[in-house]
Design an enzyme around this catalytic site. Structure first.
Site, PDB file in Angstrom:
ATOM      1  CB  CYS A  49      -0.929   0.005   1.200  1.00 53.34           C
ATOM      2  SG  CYS A  49      -0.057  -0.161   2.785  1.00 53.34           S
ATOM      3  CG  HIS A 306      -4.107   0.570   4.249  1.00 57.59           C
ATOM      4  ND1 HIS A 306      -3.420  -0.134   3.306  1.00 57.59           N
ATOM      5  CD2 HIS A 306      -5.229   1.034   3.628  1.00 57.59           C
ATOM      6  CE1 HIS A 306      -4.087  -0.110   2.158  1.00 57.59           C
ATOM      7  NE2 HIS A 306      -5.183   0.599   2.337  1.00 57.59           N
ATOM      8  CG  ASN A 327      -8.110   1.566   0.673  1.00 57.18           C
ATOM      9  OD1 ASN A 327      -6.927   1.249   0.558  1.00 57.18           O
ATOM     10  ND2 ASN A 327      -8.853   1.153   1.685  1.00 57.18           N
TER      11      ASN A 327
END
Length: 369
Positions: A49, A306, A327
């Site tokens: 990520c 994250h 995201n």
């Protein structure tokens, strides 16, 4: 990265489809500022990520500069960082982090050193694979490093075998490639086409166990490169992020997404006093301040889970502010991969951010030691 993220990513791999920008949500919340962004991507079953989020910021910066829309290869950057992590691991005799995770500065450093390439030039997918999965890859890479560290002296050519594994699992990286009728090396592409400069960005954080207005190395496992972040009070951190969005710049956001208020499936992240059965943006939220934030970090309630991209701002009927966040789990949730993050959630769960230096206010610059 916690197990929570990996589990969600596995589900997201199955549910994702094409990319789309978030639409104005229901329940009265409306977008007040939305910046150009490239389509939502899917990191698959990987802990990368950090690369997807920061690469998305670079892609949005190209849109802001009217350089064009780019689909950059995250895996080109990831592959080069695996080698940098391995060098660090060997030099530290195996007493260092070697895993899939990383931070936003890893992307900036990698592009500065290795350049960048389009997804069309390097996908990181081989043998017909359609989604990214690095779980076995990292285990095998770590096993290789553990084995070579058993020998003294360490073989001088140990990188040859390490690179061979990367070539087999991710594909060999291109030394040059064609883009729109011209041949580039990765460095030329980053410098000439993307007009990328790592020094244009700065990392910020906000913790009281170090002095404010000074940089420090954030003590989290994925900070394997010992990157420093400028430490500022919480109010100024939030202000800089909102100023960045207002000025047209997206932000890399590193946060905890395993705490109860995170709800990608509902499209909202809030610090609920009492979590309702459905998403209620105007629901009461917990008070936030520097002391509470520090306690949650020190007790490992807030951890580095994250990294995502902040692409805008929104507001509820009562005036509560929300960050519009992109995201990298595919088009999951009601807003197709986007989520609305409340100010209290941001305040308590943010670990680091990366913003352009251009948005730092003069009064903040004057305080920096």
């Amino acid at each position: 990265m916690k197990v929570f993220e990996r589990s969600f990513v596995l589900v997201a791999c199955l549910l994702s489809g094409g990319a789309a920008l978030a639409q104005t949500p229901e329940l009265g919340v409306h977008i007040t500022r939305q910046l150009p962004a490239t389509p939502v991507k899917n990191q698959g079953s990987t802990g990368t990520c950090w690369c997807f989020s920061t690469t998305a910021v670079v892609e949005s910066e190209c849109l802001r500069k009217n350089l064009g829309e780019f689909d950059l290869s995250e895996m080109y950057i990831v592959r080069n960082i695996y080698l940098e992590k391995a060098r660090n691991y060997v030099r530290r005799q195996g007493k260092a982090q070697f895993d899939e995770g990383g931070l936003g500065h890893d992307v900036l450093n990698a592009i500065a050193q290795y350049g960048a390439v389009p997804e069309s030039a390097y996908s990181g997918l081989v043998n017909g694979a359609r989604t990214h999965d690095h779980q076995k890859l990292v285990k095998d890479l770590r096993a290789y490093l553990t084995d070579i560290l058993k020998k003294t002296p360490v073989p001088a050519d140990w990188e040859t075998g390490f690179v061979r594994i990367l070539d087999e699992r991710l594909g060999a990286i291109p030394q040059q490639f064609d883009y729109q009728g011209k041949t580039y090396t990765p460095r030329q592409f980053a410098e000439e086409v993307l007009q990328f400069h790592a020094d244009d960005y700065i990392g910020l954080t906000s913790f009281s166990h170090h002095p404010f207005y000074q940089p420090f190395i954030v003590e989290i496992p994925d900070n394997w490169a010992n990157g420093s972040y400028l430490n500022v009070p919480l109010e100024e951190l939030s202000s800089v992020v909102q100023t960045s969005v207002s000025a047209g710049y997206t932000v890399m956001w590193d946060a905890d997404v395993s705490n109860p208020g995170w709800g990608q499936d509902k499209g909202y992240a809030l610090e609920y006093v009492s979590k309702p059965s459905s998403a209620e943006p105007d629901a009461p939220e917990k008070p936030t301040d520097q002391q509470v934030r520090q306690r949650l970090f020190d007790t490992q309630v807030t951890t580095d889970d994250h990294l995502m991209q902040i692409t805008g701002m929104a507001a509820s009927p009562s005036g509560k502010k929300f960050y519009l966040v992109k995201n990298s789990w595919g088009e999951v949730g009601p807003y197709k991969g986007y989520i609305y993050v409340s100010e209290p959630y941001f305040a308590l769960n943010t670990v680091t951010v990366i913003v352009p230096k251009a948005v730092l206010p003069e009064d903040l610059k004057a305080k920096i030691h």
